[in-house]
Every structure is written in C-alpha cells, then in structure tokens.
Design an enzyme around this catalytic site. Structure first.
Site, mmCIF file in Angstrom:
data_model
loop_
_atom_site.group_PDB
_atom_site.id
_atom_site.type_symbol
_atom_site.label_atom_id
_atom_site.label_comp_id
_atom_site.label_asym_id
_atom_site.label_seq_id
_atom_site.Cartn_x
_atom_site.Cartn_y
_atom_site.Cartn_z
ATOM 1 C CB SER A 48 -0.966 -0.004 1.184
ATOM 2 O OG SER A 48 -0.303 -0.326 2.383
ATOM 3 C CE LYS A 53 -7.665 0.780 0.909
ATOM 4 N NZ LYS A 53 -6.893 -0.130 1.730
ATOM 5 C CG HIS A 106 -3.658 -1.045 -2.248
ATOM 6 N ND1 HIS A 106 -4.162 0.234 -2.117
ATOM 7 C CD2 HIS A 106 -3.325 -1.449 -0.998
ATOM 8 C CE1 HIS A 106 -4.116 0.593 -0.838
ATOM 9 N NE2 HIS A 106 -3.616 -0.412 -0.148
#
Ligand SMILES: *Cc1c(COP(=O)(O)O)cnc(C)c1O
Length: 395
Positions: free
Chosen positions: A184, A243, A212
């Site tokens: 990250s 996200k 991610h």
C-alpha cells in the site's frame, strides 16, 4: 486527575517535535479528482478510489435503491438476524467474480478490510501456529497476527529466499504465509507465484490481501490472483470494497470450508452488527461496472496515467519507487522536508499526502501520489508543474 491528561499532552508534544502530527482534512464534496476540501478547491491525489467510482451516479442510485428496499440499518449481527438478502446476493456475486482460483468458492462480506484481516488471521491461526508475514504488510495484518497469538515470523520484504529458509526450519503444526498483493505504501507487487509454490511445498495457507489489486489488476479487474492465473484450495483472497470498488466493506473469498469455518469461529465477523445492507447492494452494482466495458475503459485510462506519472517522477530530484500500479510513491526521506513539500503543493491546490513513520520505515517519508481513472491528463500536467517548480527550488 491532571497527570493523566498531562501525560497525553507530553506525548502529543513529542509527536509534534518529530514532525509526526497528523491532521485530518474535511471533504465538503464527494471523493473525486476535483473536490472542495476545507472550503478550498483541490485536485486530489490522496484517495484509493482507483477507478473513480466513489461518486459514480449508478452507485449513488444503487445505494438509494438499496436503502429503500432494505432500510437504513441491518438491525443485528449476521448470525442473529442482521444478514440481509443484499449481503447474500453480494456474496454470491463476489464468489463468482473473484473465486476462479478454487473449486467450490464462497465469499464472506465484512464491514471493513481491517476486520476481514483480523477475522481471517485469528480464526485460522492460534497458539501453536506460525504466521510468516512480509515486513511491509498492512497494519491490519500485523494486528491480526498479534491478536491470533500465533508465533509470528517476519520475513524481509518480498524475500522469498529468506521465507523459504524460515519455512524449512519450522515444525509448526499450522503454517500461514501472509502478504499484501500490491503494497500500500510502495505500490510494488508481491512475488505471488513463488509464494504459492512455497505454500504448497510446505503445506501452508497463503493469505493474500488484495486491497490495492482488486478492481485494477487482472482480467475484468478480478484482482492480483487472477492476474497471475494462480489456483489452489489453500489460497485465501481478501479484498476491500472501499478502494477501487468505490463503496465500503471487504471480502474473504476461499474454499467453502474455509468460509464456513470463519462464519463459525471468526470473532470480528460474529460479534458486530452487519453493515448497512444498502452498501452491499451498491457494491453489487459496482462489480457490474468493474467487470464490464466501462471497467476496462477506466483501467486502460488509469494505466496511461500510471506510465506518464512514472516518467514524470523520474525527472525529479527525489526517489520514485518502481511501481506500475496506481500507488506512485516519491521518497523524500526526512519528515520535515516531506511535510514542507506537501505543504507547498497544498498551497498550489494539490492534495498529495505526506506519509511518515510509523506507516513507513523511519527515513523513508514520502509523498504518496495515488492515481485514479477520474484524473485527466490535465490533472497530471498540473501535478508535474507543481513538482517541477519545487525541484527547481531545491537543486
Ligand atoms: C485499506 C487496507 C486495508 C483495510 O481495509 P478497510 O476496508 O479500509 O478497513 C487492509 N489491507 C490493506 C493492504 C489496505 O490497504
């Protein structure tokens, strides 16, 4: 009573002295490339909204429709009345979308990724188990490892040789290898095929946190595991839905037996109120966008921005990290210098967060430039101009 408060005040003064005070900003408008923050118009490079879906009209509509259909709150925990049709449907959707790496996949939806990580590690590892954890893993994996009471062995970042030696030497009854897929704060990708090879050889679970990667990597954005075409019943995929998916929550996808074990045993799943069903309803809508042509177009645009930004960062006097993902860090080093640079960009209307210890190792404070498909090339031009001006001031 004052000494208690005085102790905290001293602690806060120490935080200030080290340049480590963190300050929250308040967004007045939805998460987007251009937004009002604390009353000022800014170009945001701070979000994890990689596909630019957080304010997508279809998701906003799905959230509203979900609220009309299922109400505002779930009313209870999943095992005691709070499990709604919206949650169940989303879990089916996720199992189908993410679960290609295992026969008989099943998904479990969580309120947050932090909880999904605590739940998975504590339910699968206990006393007598050994957890092998990458040195740069996310804080929620570190906390999950601690809470699990398993023995924890940290291997140097992405160092599969060191990991192999540790596995070789271990006689633990239960072994788990735990890693972020895309790290990250660095944006680099873990050596996934080699990790799976080691897991299979040593009879270990491989738990991958795809926070991610999900939505961004792999065919249709199915994530890092699909990107590498890995398959194994010992793989456990965790991803967050706040996200790239643009809403909130998280999933664990694994063999159905693993998921049933979590439902029975994972305390962070059992002892908490089920999230707002409308959020699950909106995530299902998000999956349809991610998997479709619009998702492909957004990923292609994001990839162009990534390549441009990489080239641009190389021309600065600072140290870019070799990342091909939407996380593009620029290492400055000292906390104060990083804060000053972020402050100068801020005055120019560029919101680029300064990341400092303990989030990253001491001496590697950095700007974390986070790209989104919502950015235009003009936004990158503007960031480039801001960084160029700054580097002329320093060299
Ligand atoms: C953001 C993040 C989490 C936590 O997910 P939330 O849904 O925000 O709680 C877990 N792991 C990684 C690698 C993350 O980046």
């Amino acid at each position: 009573m004052m000494p208690l408060l005085a102790t905290l005040e001293q602690g806060l003064a120490d935080i200030d002295a080290q340049g480590l005070r963190r300050r929250r900003r308040t967004a007045d408008t939805p998460c987007a490339a251009h937004m009002m923050v604390d009353g000022r118009e800014m170009i945001g490079f701070a979000s994890n909204d990689y596909l630019g879906l957080a304010a997508h009209p279809l998701l906003v509509a799905a959230l509203a429709e979900g609220a009309r259909r299922y109400g505002a709150g779930s009313g209870g925990s999943h095992l005691l009345g709070g499990h709604s049709r919206a949650h169940a449907q989303l879990e089916d959707d996720l199992a189908g979308f993410v679960g290609g790496f295992v026969d008989a996949p099943r998904a479990l939806y969580f309120s947050t990724g932090y909880m999904a990580n605590l739940a998975t590690l504590t339910a699968l590892a206990g006393r007598g188990a050994t957890l092998f954890s990458d040195a740069l893993n996310h804080a929620s994996l570190i906390d999950g490892a601690r809470l699990s009471r398993a023995d924890v062995q940290v291997y140097p970042h992405a160092d599969t040789e060191a990991l192999s030696t540790m596995l070789e030497a271990s006689d633990a009854a239960v072994k788990l290898i735990v890693s972020d897929t895309v790290f990250s704060m660095d944006g680099d990708v873990a050596p996934l095929p080699r990790l799976l090879e080691l897991a299979e050889r040593h009879g270990a679970w491989l738990i991958l946190d795809d926070a991610h990667g999900f939505g961004v990597l792999g065919p249709q954005g199915r994530g890092a595991i699909a990107h590498e075409a890995l398959r194994s019943p010992h793989l456990i995929s965790i991803g967050t839905l706040g996200k790239a998916a643009g809403v909130s929550g998280a999933f664990v996808v694994a063999h159905e037996t693993v998921i049933e074990w979590l439902v029975q045993r994972a305390r962070p799943y059992i002892f908490t109120t089920a999230s707002v069903p409308a959020a699950a309803h909106a995530v299902s809508a998000s999956l349809r966008i991610i998997a479709g042509d619009e998702g492909d177009a957004r990923r292609a645009h994001l990839q162009q921005l990534i390549e441009r930004t990489r080239a641009m960062l190389k021309a600065t006097p600072w140290l870019p990290v070799d990342s091909h993902t939407a996380v593009q860090p620029l290492i400055i080093g000292a906390n104060d210098a990083t804060l000053q640079i972020a402050a100068t960009l801020d005055r120019a209307g560029l919101w680029v967060p300064a990341i400092r210890p303990p989030t990253v190792p001491a001496g590697t404070s950095r700007l974390r430039i986070s790209l989104s498909a919502a950015h235009s090339h003009a936004d990158i031009d503007y960031l480039e101009a801001g960084l160029l001006q700054l580097s002329e001031g320093t060299v």
